[in-house]
Design an enzyme around this catalytic site. Structure first.
Site, PDB file in Angstrom:
ATOM      1  N   LYS A 106       0.795  -1.237   0.000  1.00 12.66           N
ATOM      2  CA  LYS A 106       0.000   0.000   0.000  1.00 12.66           C
ATOM      3  C   LYS A 106       0.826   1.286   0.000  1.00 12.66           C
ATOM      4  CE  LYS A 106      -3.301  -1.100  -0.678  1.00 12.66           C
ATOM      5  NZ  LYS A 106      -3.535  -1.810  -1.981  1.00 12.66           N
ATOM      6  N   GLY A 142       2.295   2.419  -2.933  1.00  9.95           N
ATOM      7  CA  GLY A 142       2.426   2.952  -4.295  1.00  9.95           C
ATOM      8  C   GLY A 142       3.005   1.925  -5.261  1.00  9.95           C
ATOM      9  N   HIS A 176       7.499  -7.613  -1.728  1.00 11.02           N
ATOM     10  CA  HIS A 176       7.256  -6.836  -0.507  1.00 11.02           C
ATOM     11  C   HIS A 176       8.231  -7.275   0.591  1.00 11.02           C
ATOM     12  CE1 HIS A 176       3.754  -4.860  -2.044  1.00 11.02           C
ATOM     13  NE2 HIS A 176       2.991  -5.930  -2.079  1.00 11.02           N
ATOM     14  N   ARG A 194       6.167   5.240   1.507  1.00 13.63           N
ATOM     15  CA  ARG A 194       5.069   6.193   1.655  1.00 13.63           C
ATOM     16  C   ARG A 194       4.895   6.507   3.133  1.00 13.63           C
ATOM     17  NH1 ARG A 194      -1.244   5.096  -0.200  1.00 13.63           N
ATOM     18  NH2 ARG A 194      -1.799   7.306  -0.292  1.00 13.63           N
ATOM     19  N   ARG A 215      -7.681   3.732  -5.292  1.00 13.45           N
ATOM     20  CA  ARG A 215      -8.654   4.388  -4.427  1.00 13.45           C
ATOM     21  C   ARG A 215      -8.521   5.881  -4.658  1.00 13.45           C
ATOM     22  NH1 ARG A 215      -9.469   6.136   0.911  1.00 13.45           N
ATOM     23  NH2 ARG A 215      -7.220   6.191   1.185  1.00 13.45           N
TER      24      ARG A 215
END
Ligand code: A3P
Length: 323
Positions: free
Chosen positions: A68, A70, A136, A158, A289
């Site tokens: 989450k 980017g 990840h 982020r 989103r």
């Protein structure tokens, strides 16, 4: 979703798991800590398979991120940059891969897509001269495997509060549960304790941050907020790092903006494949989103924000990385 299944776990891994620290989160999902990082069991199997079987090639590119942060955007931008050298007459070419697949389908995740079942997956569909993967995993999980490899790693990070809120929306969507304050509060607590999928968050960041300082030729550290604030500069930085800089002619003819437009949240989320498609039981639309910096303010209380700020400040102290 497949990340939460436990059907691909070998007997050997089950044995290993029984010797690891474990934790059941508030949604009832089991996590265990391996080499300092918390994984769902199925993901751990993928990590182990990767560590056992992955053979890097010198020209490999790995896009890394905490979930989450980017990832989807970075994947799209990298694909668009690399595709310029192929036969497309322009980025708006009808054949462009981004028009037909979600960025996660084009750039598979090492531990979740490629190595989740086996330590020797068939990678022949990848172009022999340049393979593009994502992960990840924190850098330490890849350290042994990539030790002598000159492959390139791009990390996108982020702001932790926006990442947390984005994770809350995403998790509730994929688990098909209500977007409740209770879930947000328990995620917040998990983030703060560091006992969260792929966490602790700060260890994740720091592993790549330090490597980017030590070895800037091979590790590029990007920030979502900077990509939003100065997209042209950041995409040029990415292109330079990947060894496919924009030519003067491309800059003059507006190719930089073309790449950015193609990869914009607005454009990607309006494509049919991203409106209706799905992968591994996750609807593509959930990856898109708001994409706003600071959206977490709308959901976190000042106390929740303060707590995260204090923890991050303490954990990142002395690293040169500032949030
Ligand atoms: P929000 O939930 O804050 O809107 P990831 O790709 O790592 O899963 O991260 C998802 C976040 O990136 C979501 O943030 C999503 O809206 C945002 N995002 C997805 N595609 C994007 C794009 N093309 N440009 C900017 N942000 C994007």
């Amino acid at each position: 979703p497949s990340i939460l299944r436990e059907d691909k776990i070998s007997e050997e891994t089950k044995k290993l798991i029984s010797s690891l620290l474990s934790h059941t989160d508030s949604q009832g999902q089991k996590l265990c800590q391996y080499q300092g990082c918390w994984y769902y069991y199925n993901t751990l199997q993928g990590v182990l398979n990767f560590q056992r079987g992955f053979k890097p090639q010198d020209t490999d590119i790995i896009l890394a991120s905490y979930p989450k942060s980017g990832t989807t955007w970075l994947k799209a931008l990298t694909v668009a940059l690399l595709e310029r050298s192929k036969n497309h007459s322009s980025l708006s070419d009808d054949e462009h891969p981004l028009l037909y697949d979600n960025p996660h389908g084009i750039v598979p995740c090492l531990e979740m897509d490629l190595y989740h079942e086996s330590s020797s997956p068939n990678l022949s569909k990848f172009s022999a001269h340049r393979r593009l993967f994502s992960t990840h995993m924190p850098l330490q999980a890849m350290h042994e495997t990539l030790k002598h490899s000159p492959c390139k790693i791009v990390y996108v990070c982020r702001n932790v509060k926006d990442t947390l809120v984005s994770w809350w929306f995403f998790l509730c969507s994929i688990l098909k549960i209500e977007q409740s304050r209770g879930v947000l509060e328990s995620l917040h607590e998990s983030f703060c304790k560091g006992i969260i999928y792929y966490g602790p968050f700060w260890e994740h960041l720091l592993s790549y941050w330090r490597a980017s300082l030590e070895d800037p030729e091979h590790v590029l550290f990007m920030r979502y907020e900077e990509m939003k604030a100065e997209p042209r500069d950041q995409i040029k930085r990415l292109a330079d790092f990947l060894g496919c800089p924009f030519t003067k002619q491309e800059e003059d003819s507006g190719v930089v903006d073309e790449v950015l437009d193609l990869c914009s949240l607005r454009n990607l989320s309006s494509l049919e494949v991203n409106k209706t498609g799905s992968r591994n039981d996750v609807d593509h639309k959930f990856y898109f989103r708001k994409g706003e910096v600071g959206d977490s303010k709308n959901y976190l209380t000042p106390e929740m924000e303060n707590k995260i700020d204090m923890i991050i400040k303490e954990k990142l102290q002395g690293s040169g990385l500032i949030f």
